[in-house]
Enzyme design. Structure first.
Site: not given
Ligand code: NAI
Length: 327
Positions: A12-13, A15, A107, A132, A161, A164, A189
């Site tokens: 949450a902090a 970008q 991850n 993420g 995507d 875009r 992705h």
């Protein structure tokens, strides 16, 4: 007035968080009549928690009428308590010189823990969007770590995507972005995704016929969409954030409130559609209604498309093999 819903956001902090939270709190994601409680997760690190407090001060200073509460967390077991929506944005992006295996294992640990926490404490109807990276595989790990939740509650973000691709097609044809329907993006992705305008129309006319240029499709359009993330980093010195947050809002809004019959792209667990193995978290065309998505079925897949779909599927299979020990 409506009862508030709980929206958890991780990272949450960061970008994307900064471009996302204010729009959720203003009602752009779930509707201008839906109060929200934000349950914000950051790593326990003192700097990250302090930055999160700063973001919350700014949220307070917006005096959003729909913001019914907010909480800072450092543990997914509390952050995901009773949550109705979970936007999993925080992850560990690939650092310089980092091996793929290392990236997947860091991850893997994050999304195993978060999947287990969702399984234990979230609403049974929680809608999960993984942003993420590697988004599809992180969503797959979270889904596999939450056997008590319906598998279809887990999704990965392909909407950036999709958006875009919409803008590139609009620029090429001169039609308005909002008039384009039935475009989709298949697969992972990543630069292997397959943006597909074969079925797309604008005001009843076929986009494929308007473009009528397979050379442009293969050598300009697909590389432009596929490498757009890298092009943004090159230009801005930072990865896409506002456009990523916008896509997350689009994805959740359409899932929650419906797409009115229009196709959108979501990364969702396959049920075997188009030969994609069950549970593979794959970008598909979907329509959404009453909080549920349905994969658009039985579209014809030509040789060029099949080759592209095979390539992005193979990449996902390799990623899944890399995390097989975790799930
Ligand atoms: P960022 O680095 O600015 O922020 C990430 C935040 O997540 C940091 O504040 C970090 O402390 C936090 N975080 C890391 N691990 C966490 C954990 N286990 N729990 C809670 N918080 C955690 O990164 P940014 O730009 O906000 O991007 C976030 C992710 O989104 C990246 O992985 C990026 O690659 C991905 N992304 C995905 C896109 C998509 O289309 N699917 C598009 C653009 C970015």
């Amino acid at each position: 007035s409506k009862k508030p819903v709980r929206v958890a956001v991780t990272g949450a902090a960061g970008q994307i968080g900064y471009a996302l939270l204010f729009r959720i709190a203003s009602g752009e994601m779930l509707g201008k009549d839906q109060p929200v409680i934000l349950q914000l997760l950051e790593i326990p690190d003192e700097k990250a928690q302090k930055a999160l407090k700063g973001v919350m001060m700014e949220l307070e200073d917006c005096a959003f009428p729909l913001l019914a509460g907010m909480e800072a967390h450092s543990d997914p077991m509390t952050a995901f308590k009773d949550t109705d929506y979970a936007l999993l944005v925080g992850s560990r992006p690939r650092g310089p010189g980092m091996e793929r295996a290392e990236l997947l294992s860091i991850n893997g640990a994050i999304f195993t823990a978060q999947g287990k926490a969702l399984d234990k404490v979230a609403s049974r109807n929680v809608k999960v969007l993984v942003v993420g990276n590697p988004a599809n595989t992180n969503a797959y790990i979270a889904m596999k770590s939450a056997p008590g939740l319906p598998r279809e509650n887990f999704t990965a973000m392909l909407r950036l995507d999709h958006n875009r691709a919409l803008s590139q097609v609009a620029a090429k044809t001169g039609v308005k972005v909002g008039d384009i329907e039935k475009l989709t993006v298949w697969g992972n992705h990543s630069p292997t995704m397959y943006a597909d305008y074969r079925f797309a129309t604008a005001n009843g006319k076929a986009i494929k016929d308007m473009i009528n240029d397979q050379e442009w499709n293969a050598n300009v359009f697909l590389p432009t969409v596929g490498k757009r993330g890298a092009a943004i980093i090159e230009a801005r010195g930072l990865s896409s954030a506002a456009s990523a947050a916008n896509a997350a809002i689009d994805h959740m809004r359409d899932w929650a409130l419906g797409s009115s019959g229009k196709w959108v792209t979501m990364g969702v667990p396959s049920n075997g559609e188009y030969g994609i193995p069950k549970d593979t978290m794959f970008g598909f065309p979907v329509t959404t209604e009453n909080g549920k998505y349905t994969i658009v079925k039985d579209l014809p897949i030509d040789a060029f498309s099949q080759e592209r779909i095979n390539k992005t599927l193979q990449e996902l299979k390799d990623e899944q093999a890399g995390v097989a020990h975790l799930v």
